[in-house]
Design an enzyme around this catalytic site. Structure first.
Site, PDB file in Angstrom:
ATOM      1  N   ASP A 123      -5.313   0.158   1.340  1.00  9.11           N
ATOM      2  CA  ASP A 123      -5.420  -1.255   0.977  1.00  9.11           C
ATOM      3  C   ASP A 123      -6.776  -1.424   0.297  1.00  9.11           C
ATOM      4  O   ASP A 123      -7.617  -0.520   0.321  1.00  9.11           O
ATOM      5  CB  ASP A 123      -5.339  -2.131   2.242  1.00  9.11           C
ATOM      6  CG  ASP A 123      -5.470  -3.613   1.923  1.00  9.11           C
ATOM      7  OD1 ASP A 123      -4.906  -4.056   0.907  1.00  9.11           O
ATOM      8  OD2 ASP A 123      -6.154  -4.338   2.676  1.00  9.11           O
ATOM      9  N   SER A 124      -6.994  -2.614  -0.246  1.00  8.72           N
ATOM     10  CA  SER A 124      -8.302  -2.884  -0.839  1.00  8.72           C
ATOM     11  C   SER A 124      -9.376  -3.003   0.244  1.00  8.72           C
ATOM     12  O   SER A 124     -10.554  -2.850  -0.041  1.00  8.72           O
ATOM     13  CB  SER A 124      -8.237  -4.182  -1.638  1.00  8.72           C
ATOM     14  OG  SER A 124      -7.801  -5.227  -0.802  1.00  8.72           O
ATOM     15  N   TYR A 134      -8.709  -7.176  -4.660  1.00  7.48           N
ATOM     16  CA  TYR A 134      -7.944  -6.778  -5.841  1.00  7.48           C
ATOM     17  C   TYR A 134      -7.203  -7.989  -6.431  1.00  7.48           C
ATOM     18  O   TYR A 134      -6.819  -7.982  -7.593  1.00  7.48           O
ATOM     19  CB  TYR A 134      -6.867  -5.751  -5.461  1.00  7.48           C
ATOM     20  CG  TYR A 134      -7.311  -4.330  -5.203  1.00  7.48           C
ATOM     21  CD1 TYR A 134      -8.656  -3.963  -5.171  1.00  7.48           C
ATOM     22  CD2 TYR A 134      -6.359  -3.330  -4.981  1.00  7.48           C
ATOM     23  CE1 TYR A 134      -9.022  -2.641  -4.921  1.00  7.48           C
ATOM     24  CE2 TYR A 134      -6.715  -2.019  -4.751  1.00  7.48           C
ATOM     25  CZ  TYR A 134      -8.043  -1.673  -4.707  1.00  7.48           C
ATOM     26  OH  TYR A 134      -8.393  -0.368  -4.466  1.00  7.48           O
ATOM     27  N   GLY A 135      -6.959  -8.976  -5.569  1.00 10.13           N
ATOM     28  CA  GLY A 135      -5.985 -10.035  -5.883  1.00 10.13           C
ATOM     29  C   GLY A 135      -6.317 -10.950  -7.037  1.00 10.13           C
ATOM     30  O   GLY A 135      -5.449 -11.668  -7.513  1.00 10.13           O
ATOM     31  N   CYS A 143      -0.787  -2.985   0.830  1.00  7.76           N
ATOM     32  CA  CYS A 143      -1.459  -4.013   0.044  1.00  7.76           C
ATOM     33  C   CYS A 143      -0.384  -4.766  -0.734  1.00  7.76           C
ATOM     34  O   CYS A 143       0.322  -4.160  -1.562  1.00  7.76           O
ATOM     35  CB  CYS A 143      -2.453  -3.347  -0.910  1.00  7.76           C
ATOM     36  SG  CYS A 143      -3.255  -4.516  -2.024  1.00  7.76           S
ATOM     37  N   THR A 198      -0.781  -6.948  -2.997  1.00  6.10           N
ATOM     38  CA  THR A 198      -1.164  -7.084  -4.403  1.00  6.10           C
ATOM     39  C   THR A 198      -0.729  -5.855  -5.213  1.00  6.10           C
ATOM     40  O   THR A 198      -0.134  -5.992  -6.280  1.00  6.10           O
ATOM     41  CB  THR A 198      -2.695  -7.272  -4.491  1.00  6.10           C
ATOM     42  OG1 THR A 198      -3.027  -8.438  -3.730  1.00  6.10           O
ATOM     43  CG2 THR A 198      -3.167  -7.427  -5.908  1.00  6.10           C
ATOM     44  N   GLU A 246     -12.462 -10.475   5.392  1.00  7.35           N
ATOM     45  CA  GLU A 246     -13.425  -9.378   5.238  1.00  7.35           C
ATOM     46  C   GLU A 246     -14.778  -9.735   5.864  1.00  7.35           C
ATOM     47  O   GLU A 246     -15.509  -8.876   6.314  1.00  7.35           O
ATOM     48  CB  GLU A 246     -13.608  -9.016   3.755  1.00  7.35           C
ATOM     49  CG  GLU A 246     -12.383  -8.357   3.123  1.00  7.35           C
ATOM     50  CD  GLU A 246     -12.147  -6.912   3.574  1.00  7.35           C
ATOM     51  OE1 GLU A 246     -13.115  -6.186   3.812  1.00  7.35           O
ATOM     52  OE2 GLU A 246     -10.966  -6.528   3.688  1.00  7.35           O
ATOM     53  N   CYS A 273       0.249 -11.073   1.872  1.00  9.91           N
ATOM     54  CA  CYS A 273      -0.939 -10.218   1.728  1.00  9.91           C
ATOM     55  C   CYS A 273      -1.222  -9.651   3.108  1.00  9.91           C
ATOM     56  O   CYS A 273      -1.186 -10.378   4.112  1.00  9.91           O
ATOM     57  CB  CYS A 273      -2.101 -11.079   1.239  1.00  9.91           C
ATOM     58  SG  CYS A 273      -3.722 -10.313   1.411  1.00  9.91           S
ATOM     59  N   THR A 274      -1.502  -8.358   3.180  1.00  9.92           N
ATOM     60  CA  THR A 274      -1.638  -7.718   4.489  1.00  9.92           C
ATOM     61  C   THR A 274      -2.887  -8.164   5.255  1.00  9.92           C
ATOM     62  O   THR A 274      -3.014  -7.872   6.440  1.00  9.92           O
ATOM     63  CB  THR A 274      -1.636  -6.182   4.348  1.00  9.92           C
ATOM     64  OG1 THR A 274      -2.620  -5.814   3.370  1.00  9.92           O
ATOM     65  CG2 THR A 274      -0.283  -5.677   3.912  1.00  9.92           C
ATOM     66  N   HIS A 275      -3.782  -8.870   4.588  1.00 16.47           N
ATOM     67  CA  HIS A 275      -4.921  -9.440   5.324  1.00 16.47           C
ATOM     68  C   HIS A 275      -4.497 -10.620   6.194  1.00 16.47           C
ATOM     69  O   HIS A 275      -5.166 -10.931   7.185  1.00 16.47           O
ATOM     70  CB  HIS A 275      -6.005  -9.944   4.360  1.00 16.47           C
ATOM     71  CG  HIS A 275      -6.919  -8.895   3.815  1.00 16.47           C
ATOM     72  ND1 HIS A 275      -6.510  -7.948   2.904  1.00 16.47           N
ATOM     73  CD2 HIS A 275      -8.240  -8.649   4.050  1.00 16.47           C
ATOM     74  CE1 HIS A 275      -7.542  -7.169   2.594  1.00 16.47           C
ATOM     75  NE2 HIS A 275      -8.599  -7.570   3.280  1.00 16.47           N
TER      76      HIS A 275
HETATM   77  N1  DGL Z   1      -4.424  -6.815   1.541  1.00 17.06           N
HETATM   78  C1  DGL Z   1      -4.320  -7.041   0.110  1.00 17.06           C
HETATM   79  C2  DGL Z   1      -2.968  -7.633  -0.194  1.00 17.06           C
HETATM   80  O1  DGL Z   1      -2.075  -7.403   0.598  1.00 17.06           O
HETATM   81  C3  DGL Z   1      -5.543  -7.758  -0.291  1.00 17.06           C
HETATM   82  C4  DGL Z   1      -5.610  -8.177  -1.670  1.00 17.06           C
HETATM   83  C5  DGL Z   1      -6.945  -8.264  -2.292  1.00 17.06           C
HETATM   84  O2  DGL Z   1      -7.685  -7.307  -2.243  1.00 17.06           O
HETATM   85  O3  DGL Z   1      -7.154  -9.309  -2.896  1.00 17.06           O
HETATM   86  O4  DGL Z   1      -2.689  -8.266  -1.177  1.00 17.06           O
END
Ligand code: DGL
Length: 272
Positions: free
Chosen positions: A10-11, A42-43, A73, A75, A152, A186-188
């Site tokens: 993931d990011s 990344y988004g 992720c 994204t 984060e 989003c996995t966050h």
């Molecule tokens: N966990 C990422 C997702 O599922 C995070 C995206 C990001 O880095 O913006 O989209």
């Protein structure tokens, strides 16, 4: 049986929501996690940049002779993953498809909410996957770009005033649409599930993309006779920024000290 490890990336921290479930449903597997914390989020980036980062992340993980990659992720899963997955000799599994499938089976009224990063919402990938399974589904969406930096930063406490203010704002319109299912695209976001649930109401079912993907991977490994069972697998974590910061927030989320080593690395070809 295939004893090789599973690579997950993931990011940042978000992919840990998938790792948590993987450790539960596939306890015997070795897991190698990459969090590209030096370049999160990344988004807000273009599709081309997201694909470039994804290739670098996968290349790093493949250095460990893994048997599968889980793209934990949303994204990356919605921005070109299907184009590049075929370039690799091992399965590369995104989180969007299993999440769409779970939402379609969970909804009773066909009204599905979707929250995600700007890039995920812009891509329409979740819509396509939902509509292919349920053509009359109504999908209501909101991009929530501030959630990733908040997570984060470790601002995941349901009492956190900043988190609550931001979440109320993002979900205000969605709340009026009478959705009975919400994809945390989003996995966050599962890290702030308690806040999301409080705002949306207890009757709204939240879909955790990393968790449903971990279950899908288990089924696929089983079907391919590639499952590693018995014993307890090892966990190794790699990040592209401070290992200490990652470990601190990761422990908050995992509710325990992070098990396994955390190392800071530089990705080949990456300009930070
Ligand atoms: N966990 C990422 C997702 O599922 C995070 C995206 C990001 O880095 O913006 O989209």
């Amino acid at each position: 049986m295939d004893a090789r490890p599973i690579g997950v990336f993931d990011s940042g921290l978000g992919g840990l929501t998938c790792v948590k479930k993987l450790m539960e449903v596939l306890p015997g597997e070795d897991i190698i996690y990459l969090g590209d914390t030096g370049r999160v989020p990344y988004g807000g980036r273009s599709r081309e940049t997201i694909i470039k980062y994804a290739r670098q992340d996968i290349a790093f993980l493949r250095g460990f002779d893994i048997k599968a990659v889980v793209v934990a992720c949303g994204t990356v899963s919605t921005n070109g993953l299907e184009e590049i997955a075929g370039d690799y000799p091992i399965p590369v599994m995104g989180v969007a498809d299993a999440a769409a499938e779970a939402a379609v089976s969970a909804t009773k009224n066909g009204r599905i909410g979707l929250i995600g990063t700007k890039a995920s919402i812009r891509s329409h990938a979740y819509d396509e996957k939902i509509l292919a399974r349920m053509p009359n589904a109504a999908i209501f969406k909101a991009a929530c770009p501030l959630f990733v930096p908040l997570v984060e930063e470790g601002r995941i406490d349901p009492e956190d005033p900043v988190l609550n203010l931001v979440a109320e704002g993002y979900l205000q319109e969605l709340k009026k649409e009478n959705v009975d299912t919400l994809i945390m695209g989003c996995t966050h976001y599962p890290l702030i599930a308690r806040t999301l649930s409080r705002i949306m109401g207890p009757e709204v079912r939240l879909i955790d993309p990393g968790a449903v993907t971990a279950e899908r991977l288990r089924r696929e490994l089983e079907a391919g006779d590639a499952l590693r069972e018995g014993g307890r697998g090892s966990r190794s974590y790699y990040v592209t920024d401070s290992a200490e910061d990652f470990s601190r927030t990761a422990s908050l989320f995992l509710n325990s000290h992070i098990e396994g080593s955390v190392r800071q690395i530089t990705l080949e070809g990456a300009s930070q």
